[in-house]
Design a protein around this motif. Sequence first.
Motif, PDB file in Angstrom:
ATOM      1  N   SER A 248       0.831  -1.213   0.000  1.00 49.24           N
ATOM      2  CA  SER A 248       0.000   0.000   0.000  1.00 49.24           C
ATOM      3  C   SER A 248       0.861   1.256   0.000  1.00 49.24           C
ATOM      4  O   SER A 248       0.565   2.241  -0.700  1.00 49.24           O
ATOM      5  CB  SER A 248      -0.928   0.001   1.213  1.00 49.24           C
ATOM      6  N   ASP A 259      -6.295  -1.022  -3.605  1.00 51.47           N
ATOM      7  CA  ASP A 259      -7.551  -1.772  -3.617  1.00 51.47           C
ATOM      8  C   ASP A 259      -7.414  -2.930  -2.638  1.00 51.47           C
ATOM      9  O   ASP A 259      -6.963  -4.025  -2.998  1.00 51.47           O
ATOM     10  CB  ASP A 259      -7.839  -2.284  -5.026  1.00 51.47           C
ATOM     11  N   LYS A 260      -7.818  -2.702  -1.403  1.00 49.78           N
ATOM     12  CA  LYS A 260      -7.580  -3.688  -0.357  1.00 49.78           C
ATOM     13  C   LYS A 260      -8.504  -4.891  -0.451  1.00 49.78           C
ATOM     14  O   LYS A 260      -8.356  -5.853   0.301  1.00 49.78           O
ATOM     15  CB  LYS A 260      -7.693  -3.015   1.012  1.00 49.78           C
ATOM     16  N   GLN A 261      -9.449  -4.871  -1.376  1.00 48.41           N
ATOM     17  CA  GLN A 261     -10.305  -6.037  -1.602  1.00 48.41           C
ATOM     18  C   GLN A 261      -9.661  -7.011  -2.591  1.00 48.41           C
ATOM     19  O   GLN A 261     -10.055  -8.175  -2.665  1.00 48.41           O
ATOM     20  CB  GLN A 261     -11.671  -5.593  -2.136  1.00 48.41           C
ATOM     21  N   ARG A 267      -2.734  -6.908  -6.950  1.00 50.63           N
ATOM     22  CA  ARG A 267      -2.262  -5.545  -6.696  1.00 50.63           C
ATOM     23  C   ARG A 267      -0.789  -5.401  -7.080  1.00 50.63           C
ATOM     24  O   ARG A 267      -0.380  -4.397  -7.674  1.00 50.63           O
ATOM     25  CB  ARG A 267      -2.457  -5.192  -5.227  1.00 50.63           C
TER      26      ARG A 267
END
Length: 434
Positions: A248, A259-261, A267
């Motif tokens: 991140s 996009d933490k989902q 990612r």
Amino acid sequence: MSRIDVFVAPKPNPALIRIMTIVNRVVMLHGVPGFRDLLPFNRLAGLRGVANVRHIDFPVDDRQRLKACCGAGKATFIAPNHPEFFTDWMIDKEIVSRASPLAASWATHGVVNGLGRIMQKFWLANNLIAQIPGNSAAAKEHSVAWALKGHGVLLHPEGGVGWHANVVGPLLPGAVEMGFEALKRGRATDQDFKAWIAPVVWKLAFTKNVGPALAQECAYVEKSLKIECRAADTLPERVHHIYATLLSRDEVACGMAPDKQASYAARQELLLLELSRRLGERISIDPGANEIAELLRQSRRWLRDNTGNAEGQKQVRALADMIQRLQRVGPWASANPRITQEEIAEHLKRIRNDYCKGTLRDTINRFVPQPAGQRRAHIRVPEPLGLHAYRGSIEDALAKLHRRMQDTITAIVADVEAGGGFIFYPNPFYHRDA
């Protein structure tokens, strides 16, 4: 030119090499009997065994297979996998002591030349060959000449340490190229001369549950990198959270919204694409037409050719370094639904090497990383490749060697698992599309 970048030929001292073989076996690997299991002595690395490799599983057949490749009338290049720093040379030295005691070993120039004149003389007397980045001609010439004398030459075809013992990375061509050159020179005077590439692989496995020690190391990493420790998480989840947080930070630094989902791998791929695009722009190369490995190779050439462009050098180097750092967590990390405590340990060591810097403790850890507990080394020798009987290309030879090494590592892992030698956890990196 700095002394660190100047090649000096080794001057092996057989007596010193014999002494250091014993020191390596006792102080570096096994530990001192009578002290290694007693408090407080077992807290001292030199008494416990610095690399804490208590047991070595090296079958007679494998030892004989390697020994048969070495000796007069043969040029032998020993090519071990490279899963761990510091322990690599200790295990490699134990291996060559049983097959070719006067074998030369390649090592980074920072170790051979970078620790002062006294240490340089010591390493050269131990027959270490300094690898000078971008200028390896002298090291290769010396290696071929030494191999022609019937002594082995050991170098890691994977290059740098990856901290992924179950997976053999792409192989570099140096050992095969030198093997063919030695064969050509040897055949000039002896038509029966042989040249061998002898692959070796080893896998370390903890001898007991080291979860508490790994949790303690994980806590140190979280504190050092200012990452929240989530008490409800399992140990693998904490490691995944560290990596996700670092990812991140890199995304934000590049102006991308995390996009933490999405999965870590997805990612990571998007960020690598963006970084590759930016690096391609800096060095005027279209990254869409090049693999990342080729893009990085071109960036190194650009850096050599544009030394007068200080700002450009800074930007290109920063982008290339970030790409290489991100790539060190490869597809293997998310390929399996389970993760072993050995793989957790590797993740932590990789994080500490790549991100934890600035203190004496971190510096020492990079040079002499300490394991979480006692280990057993499983050493095997895949079928050597006889270049004297080989008619394929260098690329095909590398593919053949890689396949033999990977198949042997996979077999070791399967055998250890069948014997109940691993402790497994659910793998938070796993996703079905990996």
